[in-house]
Design an enzyme around this catalytic site. Sequence first.
Site, PDB file in Angstrom:
ATOM      1  NE  ARG A 213      -1.005 -46.923   6.935  1.00 60.11           N
ATOM      2  CZ  ARG A 213      -1.415 -45.466   6.264  1.00 60.11           C
ATOM      3  NH1 ARG A 213      -0.187 -45.231   5.337  1.00 60.11           N
ATOM      4  NH2 ARG A 213      -2.445 -44.992   6.187  1.00 60.11           N
TER       5      ARG A 213
ATOM      6  NE  ARG B 148       2.139 -42.439  19.917  1.00 57.27           N
ATOM      7  CZ  ARG B 148       1.485 -41.977  19.617  1.00 57.27           C
ATOM      8  NH1 ARG B 148       0.043 -42.555  20.026  1.00 57.27           N
ATOM      9  NH2 ARG B 148       0.772 -41.797  18.418  1.00 57.27           N
TER      10      ARG B 148
ATOM     11  NE  ARG C 195      -9.524 -56.223   0.045  1.00 60.04           N
ATOM     12  CZ  ARG C 195     -10.510 -57.895   0.127  1.00 60.04           C
ATOM     13  NH1 ARG C 195      -9.911 -58.613  -1.261  1.00 60.04           N
ATOM     14  NH2 ARG C 195     -10.662 -57.870   1.035  1.00 60.04           N
TER      15      ARG C 195
ATOM     16  NE  ARG D 202     -12.108 -47.804   8.982  1.00 62.43           N
ATOM     17  CZ  ARG D 202     -10.410 -46.816   8.119  1.00 62.43           C
ATOM     18  NH1 ARG D 202      -9.842 -46.849   8.997  1.00 62.43           N
ATOM     19  NH2 ARG D 202     -11.022 -46.496   6.664  1.00 62.43           N
TER      20      ARG D 202
ATOM     21  CD  GLU E 182     -14.447 -47.998   6.900  1.00 65.04           C
ATOM     22  OE1 GLU E 182     -13.529 -48.599   6.053  1.00 65.04           O
ATOM     23  OE2 GLU E 182     -14.191 -46.308   6.584  1.00 65.04           O
TER      24      GLU E 182
ATOM     25  CE1 TYR F 196      -3.216 -46.631   2.808  1.00 66.58           C
ATOM     26  CE2 TYR F 196      -2.240 -49.013   3.101  1.00 66.58           C
ATOM     27  CZ  TYR F 196      -2.744 -47.646   3.851  1.00 66.58           C
ATOM     28  OH  TYR F 196      -3.595 -48.092   5.030  1.00 66.58           O
TER      29      TYR F 196
ATOM     30  CG  ASP G  13      -1.481 -41.188   4.526  1.00 67.20           C
ATOM     31  OD1 ASP G  13      -1.893 -42.207   4.283  1.00 67.20           O
ATOM     32  OD2 ASP G  13      -0.696 -41.693   5.623  1.00 67.20           O
TER      33      ASP G  13
HETATM   34  N1  UDP Z   1      -4.082 -52.378  11.265  1.00 61.55           N
HETATM   35  C1  UDP Z   1      -5.019 -53.863  11.650  1.00 61.55           C
HETATM   36  N2  UDP Z   1      -5.587 -53.444  12.618  1.00 61.55           N
HETATM   37  C2  UDP Z   1      -6.088 -52.000  13.300  1.00 61.55           C
HETATM   38  C3  UDP Z   1      -5.761 -50.811  12.886  1.00 61.55           C
HETATM   39  C4  UDP Z   1      -4.799 -51.376  11.177  1.00 61.55           C
HETATM   40  O1  UDP Z   1      -4.159 -54.852  11.361  1.00 61.55           O
HETATM   41  O2  UDP Z   1      -6.917 -51.800  14.366  1.00 61.55           O
HETATM   42  C5  UDP Z   1      -3.100 -52.945   9.760  1.00 61.55           C
HETATM   43  C6  UDP Z   1      -3.909 -53.259   8.644  1.00 61.55           C
HETATM   44  O3  UDP Z   1      -3.473 -54.358   7.525  1.00 61.55           O
HETATM   45  C7  UDP Z   1      -4.530 -51.926   7.752  1.00 61.55           C
HETATM   46  C8  UDP Z   1      -2.789 -51.517   8.508  1.00 61.55           C
HETATM   47  O4  UDP Z   1      -2.271 -52.039  10.045  1.00 61.55           O
HETATM   48  O5  UDP Z   1      -4.385 -51.441   6.799  1.00 61.55           O
HETATM   49  C9  UDP Z   1      -2.957 -49.366   8.343  1.00 61.55           C
HETATM   50  O6  UDP Z   1      -4.008 -49.404   9.392  1.00 61.55           O
HETATM   51  P1  UDP Z   1      -4.360 -48.110   9.020  1.00 61.55           P
HETATM   52  O7  UDP Z   1      -4.671 -47.323   9.566  1.00 61.55           O
HETATM   53  O8  UDP Z   1      -2.941 -46.516   8.742  1.00 61.55           O
HETATM   54  O9  UDP Z   1      -5.183 -48.047   7.673  1.00 61.55           O
HETATM   55  P2  UDP Z   1      -5.861 -47.084   6.919  1.00 61.55           P
HETATM   56  O10 UDP Z   1      -7.364 -45.815   8.162  1.00 61.55           O
HETATM   57  O11 UDP Z   1      -5.364 -46.290   5.763  1.00 61.55           O
HETATM   58  O12 UDP Z   1      -7.318 -47.701   6.172  1.00 61.55           O
END
Ligand code: UDP
Length: 385
Positions: free
Chosen positions: A174, A178, A251, A281, A302, A350, A352
């Site tokens: 996901r 870059r 989860r 986060r 969170e 999962y 979006d």
């Molecule tokens: N992830 C991570 N570190 C980060 C951000 C994301 O390990 O700083 C991993 C984590 O397993 C997460 C996945 O990447 O579930 C997808 O991240 P995304 O930001 O797409 O998750 P969402 O915003 O859907 O919670």
Amino acid sequence: MPYRFLIIGAGFSGTVLANRLINNLDCAIDIWDERNHIGGNCYTERDSETGIMVHKYGPHIFNTDKKEIWDFVNSFIEFRPYVHRVKAMSKGKIYSLPVNLQTINQIFDKTFTPAEAKDFLETLGDKTISEPKNFEEQALRFIGKQLYYAFFYGYTKKQWGCEPAELPASILKRIPVRFNYDDNYHNNIYTGIPVDGYTALFEKLIDNPKIKVELNKKFDPSIDTAAYDHVIYTGPVDAYFNFKYGRLGYRTVTFEKFTEKGDHQGVTQINYCDEEVPYTRIAEHKHFTPWENHDKTVYFKEYSKETGEDDIPYYPKRLQQDKELLLKYRKDATGLDGISFLGRLATYRYMDMHHVIGEALGYSKTFIEALKAGKKPPVFPNAEE
Ligand code: UDP
């Protein structure tokens, strides 16, 4: 005689489908939702203390590459351009996410050009993994140990409550990597935030006298729905069958709210990647709407945990045992008549927002064609995965 439909759940699946059906068929629709509001997990409201538009169930940024989906949502409400910039806290330092040239140069203390950084990362990737089979292998293959442990291992363990090696590689895919200084978290062509929040979009989608919404109304699959020509169920598939084969793993997320004066962190989202920090986060919602002015700020820590019986399911875990359970539920559902299973919870994926909307739009066409041809609509919008 007009058709009568019952839709369970007023999230994107239910409301987009309702909108398409009411505009394309002679019908009346009842929508039931067990919560006290429409919009599911995308619900937004103004915080009473600060006046800031809050994404009650966590940050939702609208992204899509599909013009028809972007045009569809923009035909109801106004979106303003918004680029999601995420920072990561790792071992007491702030980095830029997704991993980009800034991140690589900072963590390795280099001044690489894009080509140099690319070559360097190639040397870090574990070449013995030819086809990554899980999240961890995907990370070790493409970004190597140091970046994996700095940004992904601890966060993912907290977020999903298991070893990253148990999770599918698709979760990591996901997020882009870059080799330039582009720090947009997403790769999509169209991206924005609704000026008046997502709830306004849900209200518009179902704004029709022939659509009746009942809130605080929990659906019990054993009730008689004979008054309806068809039921569209968007709740959890295992709940529909009263968990008879067991519970699918999800989860859930809990939020700790804080308010203060000014600006707490200077950006919408900072991820806390270290395992020792209990939350995943912090989202500070005033940064979603830089065109508004607020003296105060509101932010949320969170926390992620396993979904208990009374918790709201958020992220489907889709571990091996879950997939086996899902197959059993899908088999039972496929044998039913007069019902469809649509959306993130009913298909256990999962997804979006733009995936959910796209699938509901596609399914509405299939559904209408089937009804007009006197055929049974497909029970699920998607094939088994
Ligand atoms: N992830 C991570 N570190 C980060 C951000 C994301 O390990 O700083 C991993 C984590 O397993 C997460 C996945 O990447 O579930 C997808 O991240 P995304 O930001 O797409 O998750 P969402 O915003 O859907 O919670």
